[in-house]
Design an enzyme around this catalytic site. Structure first.
Site, PDB file in Angstrom:
ATOM      1  N   HIS A  52      -1.940  -5.658  -7.394  1.00  0.00           N
ATOM      2  CA  HIS A  52      -1.456  -6.605  -6.366  1.00  0.00           C
ATOM      3  C   HIS A  52      -0.161  -7.279  -6.809  1.00  0.00           C
ATOM      4  CE1 HIS A  52      -2.877  -9.172  -2.735  1.00  0.00           C
ATOM      5  NE2 HIS A  52      -1.552  -9.182  -2.834  1.00  0.00           N
TER       6      HIS A  52
ATOM      7  N   ARG B 105      -3.313  -4.483   2.705  1.00  0.00           N
ATOM      8  CA  ARG B 105      -4.586  -5.091   2.298  1.00  0.00           C
ATOM      9  C   ARG B 105      -5.597  -3.980   2.094  1.00  0.00           C
ATOM     10  NH1 ARG B 105      -2.323  -8.926   0.786  1.00  0.00           N
ATOM     11  NH2 ARG B 105      -2.567 -11.095   1.394  1.00  0.00           N
TER      12      ARG B 105
END
Ligand code: NDP
Length: 310
Positions: free
Chosen positions: A273, A225
């Site tokens: 991502h 993250r």
């Protein structure tokens, strides 16, 4: 009795999941109603992703559990309207995808692939990479994804270290934990992979102090993250050469703004991502197994500890 299941995720996923959930719920022998719009007071389970837009769970008065389609639950773990069990996604397909992505990027660094792929300058400069046994790789986070990745890298003979909150014993992996463990792992790691969850405790795990512990020129791979890294500290470490290169898949703001310095930094690779996706075929089986467990009074799989946030 009919089990009412609300699907609350990106609308494009509904036609993909609807037949799969129907198949596996039927195989589990359940009588069910499945839909994207059910009366909240009837709903027993919510199959959930944050991009479905649902934030207020208070109207769901009969709710038994929320079953996340995502592995990362930082957007929902602190939601105070959610008072029932929250299960996160642990899916064989997701794990396999992450393992492949990380191994690919570790091998890119290990073999020095950029040198010969991006530079075709007519200059014959043979440099033989070391064997994997001589390459220290550290995985921060030894959960579903980190452990599978660490085991695969160990099977390729890398010298693998891992770091987690609690103590672990994983064959072929030197496992560490706690603040001292982090320092010990980072001070040796030539390649660091971040597979920690986004929680208050993991924010800025890589910061000016911890980046300075790493061997000069070390490489960073972050599919965990964005907030795991202090961006200003990383940019400074890249500019000074303390960190040789970073491959970043996740960011504090996504999509990464077009004017963010990561896009143009010569020693950063940005990926959007895409490290790994929940795979509907395998994920649907996990969701349906948890609904079956809920209905048969068995403990749910992959429950989130709301206090820890993962
Ligand atoms: P898990 O919850 O299974 O594992 C998390 C690991 O992090 C555990 O080993 C845990 O330690 C460790 N950890 C948590 N907090 C701390 C802390 N404060 N200090 C040290 N270690 C800590 O998660 P997954 O492996 O399934 O997923 C990891 C993350 O990967 C997700 O949260 C998500 O953010 C990210 N992800 C990214 C994707 C992408 O495409 N880029 C796709 C899917 C996931 P312990 O074992 O002791 O509890």
């Amino acid at each position: 009795m009919t089990v009412n299941i609300l699907f609350s995720a990106r609308p494009a996923l509904w036609p993909v999941y609807e037949p799969l959930l129907t198949k596996y719920l039927t195989e589990a022998g359940l009588e069910f109603q499945l839909g994207t719009e059910l009366a909240p007071e009837q709903v027993d389970y919510i199959v959930y992703a944050p991009n479905g837009g649902l934030l207020d769970f208070a109207p769901f008065t009969q709710l038994k559990a929320v079953l996340s389609l995502w592995a990362g639950v930082e957007k929902i773990a602190g939601n105070e309207t959610l008072t029932v069990p929250l299960a996160r996604m642990v899916d064989h397909g997701l794990t396999q995808g992450m393992t492949e992505w990380v191994v690919g990027h570790v091998l890119r660094y290990h073999l020095g692939m950029d040198r010969h792929i991006t530079v075709q300058d007519g200059v014959w400069t043979p440099e033989i990479p070391p064997l994997a046994t001589e390459r220290k790789v550290c995985i921060l986070g030894l959960g579903a994804l980190g452990e599978a990745t660490a085991r695969t890298l160990a099977a390729l003979n890398f010298d693998v270290m891992g770091w987690s909150r609690s103590a672990k014993d994983i064959p072929g992996v030197t496992c560490m934990h706690g603040a001292d463990g982090l320092r010990a792992a980072l001070s040796q790691a030539e390649i660091v992979v971040l597979l920690l969850p986004g929680t208050p405790a993991t924010e800025n795990t890589l910061n000016a102090e911890t980046l300075a512990l790493m061997p000069k020129g070390a490489r960073i791979i972050n599919p965990g993250r964005g907030p795991l890294i202090d961006d200003d500290a990383l940019l400074a470490a890249l500019n000074s050469g303390q960190i040789g290169h970073a491959t970043l898949d996740v960011f504090r703001i996504e999509p990464l703004p077009a004017d963010h310095p990561y896009w143009t930094h010569p020693n950063v690779t940005v990926t959007p991502h895409i490290a790994s996706e929940t795979r509907p075929e395998t994920a649907a089986q996990v969701i349906c197994e948890n609904i079956r467990r809920g209905e048969e009074g068995e403990p749910f799989l992959h429950l989130v500890d709301r206090n820890l946030g993962y």
